[in-house]
Design a protein around this motif. Sequence first.
Motif, PDB file in Angstrom:
ATOM      1  N   VAL A  22     -21.838  -4.622  -5.892  1.00  9.11           N
ATOM      2  CA  VAL A  22     -20.429  -4.738  -5.517  1.00  9.11           C
ATOM      3  C   VAL A  22     -20.138  -4.010  -4.212  1.00  9.11           C
ATOM      4  O   VAL A  22     -19.528  -4.576  -3.292  1.00  9.11           O
ATOM      5  N   GLY A  26     -19.143  -5.576  -0.752  1.00  5.27           N
ATOM      6  CA  GLY A  26     -17.841  -5.229  -0.195  1.00  5.27           C
ATOM      7  C   GLY A  26     -17.928  -4.727   1.225  1.00  5.27           C
ATOM      8  O   GLY A  26     -17.076  -5.050   2.070  1.00  5.27           O
ATOM      9  N   ASP A  48     -16.773  -7.985 -12.562  1.00  6.12           N
ATOM     10  CA  ASP A  48     -15.350  -8.290 -12.415  1.00  6.12           C
ATOM     11  C   ASP A  48     -14.515  -7.016 -12.435  1.00  6.12           C
ATOM     12  O   ASP A  48     -13.555  -6.876 -11.673  1.00  6.12           O
ATOM     13  N   ALA A  51     -15.231  -4.867  -9.143  1.00  9.41           N
ATOM     14  CA  ALA A  51     -14.689  -5.520  -7.949  1.00  9.41           C
ATOM     15  C   ALA A  51     -13.181  -5.731  -8.012  1.00  9.41           C
ATOM     16  O   ALA A  51     -12.596  -6.271  -7.072  1.00  9.41           O
ATOM     17  N   VAL A  53     -11.355  -7.643 -10.119  1.00  8.20           N
ATOM     18  CA  VAL A  53     -10.847  -8.974 -10.457  1.00  8.20           C
ATOM     19  C   VAL A  53     -10.753  -9.187 -11.967  1.00  8.20           C
ATOM     20  O   VAL A  53     -10.508 -10.304 -12.421  1.00  8.20           O
ATOM     21  N   GLU A  77     -11.063 -14.070  -5.132  1.00  6.89           N
ATOM     22  CA  GLU A  77     -11.196 -13.078  -4.069  1.00  6.89           C
ATOM     23  C   GLU A  77     -10.859 -11.698  -4.604  1.00  6.89           C
ATOM     24  O   GLU A  77      -9.876 -11.510  -5.318  1.00  6.89           O
ATOM     25  N   SER A  78     -11.675 -10.713  -4.234  1.00  6.48           N
ATOM     26  CA  SER A  78     -11.436  -9.338  -4.648  1.00  6.48           C
ATOM     27  C   SER A  78     -10.201  -8.777  -3.942  1.00  6.48           C
ATOM     28  O   SER A  78     -10.087  -8.894  -2.721  1.00  6.48           O
ATOM     29  N   TYR A  81     -11.549  -5.746  -1.597  1.00  5.53           N
ATOM     30  CA  TYR A  81     -12.383  -5.965  -0.419  1.00  5.53           C
ATOM     31  C   TYR A  81     -12.089  -7.356   0.125  1.00  5.53           C
ATOM     32  O   TYR A  81     -12.566  -8.351  -0.422  1.00  5.53           O
ATOM     33  N   TYR A  85     -15.683 -12.574  -2.350  1.00  6.49           N
ATOM     34  CA  TYR A  85     -15.322 -13.517  -3.407  1.00  6.49           C
ATOM     35  C   TYR A  85     -16.300 -13.346  -4.564  1.00  6.49           C
ATOM     36  O   TYR A  85     -17.498 -13.163  -4.352  1.00  6.49           O
ATOM     37  N   VAL A  86     -15.783 -13.415  -5.782  1.00  2.00           N
ATOM     38  CA  VAL A  86     -16.560 -13.054  -6.965  1.00  2.00           C
ATOM     39  C   VAL A  86     -16.604 -14.211  -7.955  1.00  2.00           C
ATOM     40  O   VAL A  86     -15.585 -14.854  -8.217  1.00  2.00           O
ATOM     41  N   SER A  88     -17.789 -14.292 -11.874  1.00  2.79           N
ATOM     42  CA  SER A  88     -18.206 -13.419 -12.967  1.00  2.79           C
ATOM     43  C   SER A  88     -19.193 -14.119 -13.894  1.00  2.79           C
ATOM     44  O   SER A  88     -19.286 -15.349 -13.925  1.00  2.79           O
TER      45      SER A  88
END
Length: 243
Positions: A22, A26, A48, A51, A53, A77-78, A81, A85-86, A88
């Motif tokens: 992460v 970031g 998740d 970060a 989210v 999107e986090s 940061y 983009y995440v 999970s």
Amino acid sequence: MAARVIMTASGKGGTGKSTVSVFMAGCLAARGRKVLLVELDCGLRSIDYIAGVSGKTVYDIGDILSGRCETGKAIVESPLYGGLYVVSAPYAGGEVRAEALSAFVRSAREVFDDIVLDTAAGMGAPFLAAMAVCDMCVIVITPDPVAMRDGRIVCDAVAAAGCENIRLVINRVPRRAADAAVGDFDLCIDTVGAQLLGVVPESAALAAACASGKGLAQAEPAHAVFRAIAARLCGERVPLIVR
């Protein structure tokens, strides 16, 4: 230009691999890169939360790979940061099939600058699927004999699969070398057999940031380490920050 794919791996659990994933991702995003962070550890979801989210995701990587949703619906999107983009992992169940992951990565390469694949500990299906599509592997260990030995096993497997770009992060390093099970970084490097990318200190602030999902203050020493890691990944020559 197609995205670079970085897999993060560890031989044993508990090395802080997801934390490294992460904050490394970031800090890459903070450099103006568009970064996709994908968690592959099905059933042991944590990215998740780290970060920021958590509660914002509806779909996960299992939904994408099984075709249950469009890719864009699972990417969040986090808020911590910008540019990160995440995707999970599932809370439970799910599987990572190599063919499906390869197809997903192939399409994502055209959208992002970097794709970070946070694999599960060990060398199961998520590890093997990520290894088949990665351009670089970052192995995360703690300075102890078991993590070092298992890191070497992972390093050998990745090298045997044809990946020549393998880096090492030594995580959770005590402030005093005498407090570490193995205080010799050269021994860690030689045992694993990978070039050192960074040394992350044991940090109460870092642990609190992960537990709260609120991010890590830029003034914290650990944040400087991750900024340096991101700089090295971008080809800059940055002095090693130790403790």
